[in-house]
Design an enzyme around this catalytic site. Sequence first.
Site, short mmCIF file in Angstrom:
data_model
loop_
_atom_site.label_atom_id
_atom_site.label_comp_id
_atom_site.label_asym_id
_atom_site.label_seq_id
_atom_site.Cartn_x
_atom_site.Cartn_y
_atom_site.Cartn_z
N LYS A 276 0.84 -1.20 0.00
CA LYS A 276 0.00 0.00 0.00
C LYS A 276 0.87 1.24 0.00
O LYS A 276 0.62 2.21 -0.73
CB LYS A 276 -0.94 -0.01 1.22
N GLN B 193 -4.82 -1.53 9.74
CA GLN B 193 -4.65 -2.84 9.12
C GLN B 193 -5.25 -3.94 9.99
O GLN B 193 -4.93 -4.04 11.18
CB GLN B 193 -3.15 -3.10 8.87
N ASP C 238 -11.12 2.79 4.21
CA ASP C 238 -11.47 1.37 4.05
C ASP C 238 -12.98 1.19 3.94
O ASP C 238 -13.45 0.13 3.54
CB ASP C 238 -10.98 0.58 5.29
#
Length: 281
Positions: free
Chosen positions: A52, A96, A119
């Site tokens: 990422k 994460q 997200d």
Amino acid sequence: MAIIMSGKVMSAALMEEQKEQVADMKLRGIHPGLAVVLVGEDPASQIYVRNKGQACEDAGIYSRTIRLDAAVSQETLMSTIDELNADSRVHGILVQLPLPKHLDEGTILARVKPEKDVDGFHVVNAGRLFTAQHGVVPCTPKGILYMLKKAEVPLSGKHAVIVGRSNIVGKPAAMLLLNENCTVTICHSRTQDLPSIARQADVLVAAVGRPKFITADMVKPGAAVVDVGINRVDGRLVGDVDFDNAEKVAGWITPVPGGVGKMTISMLLQNTLEAACRQAL
Ligand code: NDP
């Protein structure tokens, strides 16, 4: 033979567009930024986070990784998120997953400001998707829809079958396809006679986490098959679909690797750029 919907090709093309978009934003004084919070040393998470960060760098997006010890307290993690919520250089915050067991995932994800939740996991964004309002859409389902549209797969009025009902893939993918006027069926581990339901699908999305779960006899001839699964078998990555046989029956199909996974990162960048533009208004 099916048309291959290549995430590798589509994400590379999108990266070029995103680089231009970032350059244009910078000319307007907007410097998009993403912060990734990584708790602990999980090897797979470390790879995802590195990928990422690299993608952000390639696109010209400012990125920061905040690494916290696996034993970090809930309070410390919450205050880290508070700091990022208040940091004007950071337009997107990604925690994460998975988090260590002692941390309350729901409470932590809810701490991220909805407008910085790139997200799309915050309940506010989930609710917006559910009610067909504008919000942040989770990256993997957004990538799935992007691939289907890019490949010009007909959606309106078609039967979409999603295998898997997770909050991060199955359910939001179902909502997105419903919003595209598909007739949607969601299957899960308690579904009876899943093969006969799968065989009715014009669009079949496999998000199960079981290697080669979807066999060729479960695919309607000409259907679009989207394989979300990432499974490691004998050191190799394989999807949830028996690709070699299913591609002989399907009309369109995504490979693993080089399919949905690539688009997930592209959509994370897209969500970050959209968040930066909205926050600059
Ligand atoms: P989850 O484990 O959260 O969900 C799996 C779903 O599959 C559940 O709804 C489960 O049903 C269902 N399922 C499991 N076994 C069966 C079965 N025998 N028959 C029918 N349904 C079954 O997984 P995720 O949604 O997080 O991920 C799914 C896969 O996608 C994984 O391989 C993951 O690694 C991959 N993934 C890939 C991404 C990408 O970028 N390509 C991003 C995110 C995930 P039930 O709810 O009843 O338990």
